[in-house]
Design a protein around this motif. Structure first.
Motif, PDB file in Angstrom:
ATOM      1  N   SER A  13       0.949   2.020  -5.158  1.00  0.00           N
ATOM      2  CA  SER A  13       1.165   3.230  -5.951  1.00  0.00           C
ATOM      3  C   SER A  13       0.045   3.471  -6.954  1.00  0.00           C
ATOM      4  CB  SER A  13       2.508   3.129  -6.694  1.00  0.00           C
ATOM      5  OG  SER A  13       2.537   1.961  -7.506  1.00  0.00           O
ATOM      6  N   SER A  55      -4.148   3.925  -1.944  1.00  0.00           N
ATOM      7  CA  SER A  55      -2.934   4.438  -2.566  1.00  0.00           C
ATOM      8  C   SER A  55      -2.082   5.165  -1.533  1.00  0.00           C
ATOM      9  CB  SER A  55      -3.273   5.371  -3.728  1.00  0.00           C
ATOM     10  OG  SER A  55      -3.717   6.627  -3.244  1.00  0.00           O
ATOM     11  N   LYS A  57      -0.517   7.800  -2.065  1.00  0.00           N
ATOM     12  CA  LYS A  57      -0.815   9.232  -2.215  1.00  0.00           C
ATOM     13  C   LYS A  57      -1.992   9.628  -1.344  1.00  0.00           C
ATOM     14  CE  LYS A  57      -1.903  12.766  -5.685  1.00  0.00           C
ATOM     15  NZ  LYS A  57      -2.123  13.029  -7.129  1.00  0.00           N
ATOM     16  N   GLU A  62       3.612   8.987   0.515  1.00  0.00           N
ATOM     17  CA  GLU A  62       4.309   8.731  -0.735  1.00  0.00           C
ATOM     18  C   GLU A  62       5.800   8.480  -0.469  1.00  0.00           C
ATOM     19  OE1 GLU A  62       2.667  10.948  -4.393  1.00  0.00           O
ATOM     20  OE2 GLU A  62       2.251  12.308  -2.720  1.00  0.00           O
ATOM     21  N   GLN A 242       2.553  -3.568  -9.309  1.00  0.00           N
ATOM     22  CA  GLN A 242       3.149  -2.397  -8.656  1.00  0.00           C
ATOM     23  C   GLN A 242       4.365  -2.775  -7.794  1.00  0.00           C
ATOM     24  OE1 GLN A 242      -0.449  -2.839  -8.668  1.00  0.00           O
ATOM     25  NE2 GLN A 242      -0.122  -1.691 -10.564  1.00  0.00           N
TER      26      GLN A 242
END
Length: 253
Positions: A13, A55, A57, A62, A242
């Protein structure tokens, strides 16, 4: 090479924070990938890439919790899709090419543990660090809902064979598996709902006790204190800031 893990990847994340954590704890170097179509960080040993992170994203996935996964080398990614499905696994993405690197697809075993099928475009890995070099991966471990059936799945696909079965008492049996005749990892059944049923990779560090301090310095958690295991080695398990699970190993000084 075929049938063994050839790459390790962290989906997280917060890529920047994860990079700071693992470079400090494991001692990896870090550099941007020149080939990835999205922002991707290569984790290196003596400037040789051994793992990567990105990531969720940037990967456009997500909602997936932070986790490590591994790429298993095969001779033909597309041909393996039906084999995975027939063996009870699932395919989460269709095959894709990474320019100048290889072709891959994201899959999962019958109990949900993800892995990637990967065909590198180059036969040689160049000056890959020697076995047991700090920063390389020393062990591969699967905690599964049904380790016996999970082993049958992977063995049927990749030719893995059983090694020693270790009696862990009330915890059950720890089944060591071999790749090309060499001890490579272990599998164990867990019915504990709190256990995360994923592949866990053991990163080799220079000293296990020092690594514990480095984990704490960077806000990670040590979930299993240093434990001696066969082979005159010590291990610890933890979670990064995380939330991704990881493990470390090294002979204790």
């Amino acid at each position: 090479m075929s049938g063994s893990f050839i790459w390790y990847e962290l989906l997280t994340s917060d890529a920047q924070a994860a990079e700071a954590f693992y470079t400090h704890v494991v001692g990896w170097g870090a550099e941007d990938s020149p080939n990835s179509p999205v922002k991707y960080k290569l984790l290196t040993v003596n400037k040789v890439p051994v793992a990567g992170l990105m990531s969720a994203k940037d990967a456009k996935v997500e909602g997936v919790p932070p986790m490590w996964s591994g790429y298993i080398a095969v001779d033909n990614v597309d041909a393996y899709l039906d084999r995975v499905k027939k063996a009870g696994g699932n395919i989460h993405t269709e095959p894709m090419d990474i320019p100048e690197v290889g072709r891959f697809a994201v899959a999962a075993d019958p109990f949900g543990a993800p892995f990637q099928l990967f065909k590198p475009f180059k036969d040689s890995r160049g000056d890959y660090p020697a076995t047991f070099t700090p920063g390389t991966i020393g062990w591969h471990e699967l905690l599964s809902i049904d380790a016996e059936k999970a082993f049958a799945f992977y063995s049927g696909l990749f030719g893995w064979t059983k090694g020693e079965a270790m009696d862990m008492g009330p915890a059950g049996t720890y089944q060591i598996f071999n790749v090309d005749g060499q001890m490579y990892g272990g599998m164990m059944t867990s019915t504990n709902a709190s256990d995360v049923k994923l592949w866990r990779f053991y990163f080799i560090v220079d000293d296990i006790d020092t690594a514990v301090e480095r984990i704490k310095e960077k806000g990670g958690q040590v979930t299993t204190e240093p434990m001696e295991v066969p082979g005159d080695a010590w291990i610890i398990e933890g979670r990064d800031p995380q939330g991704a699970y990881f493990a470390l190993t090294r002979p204790r000084k």
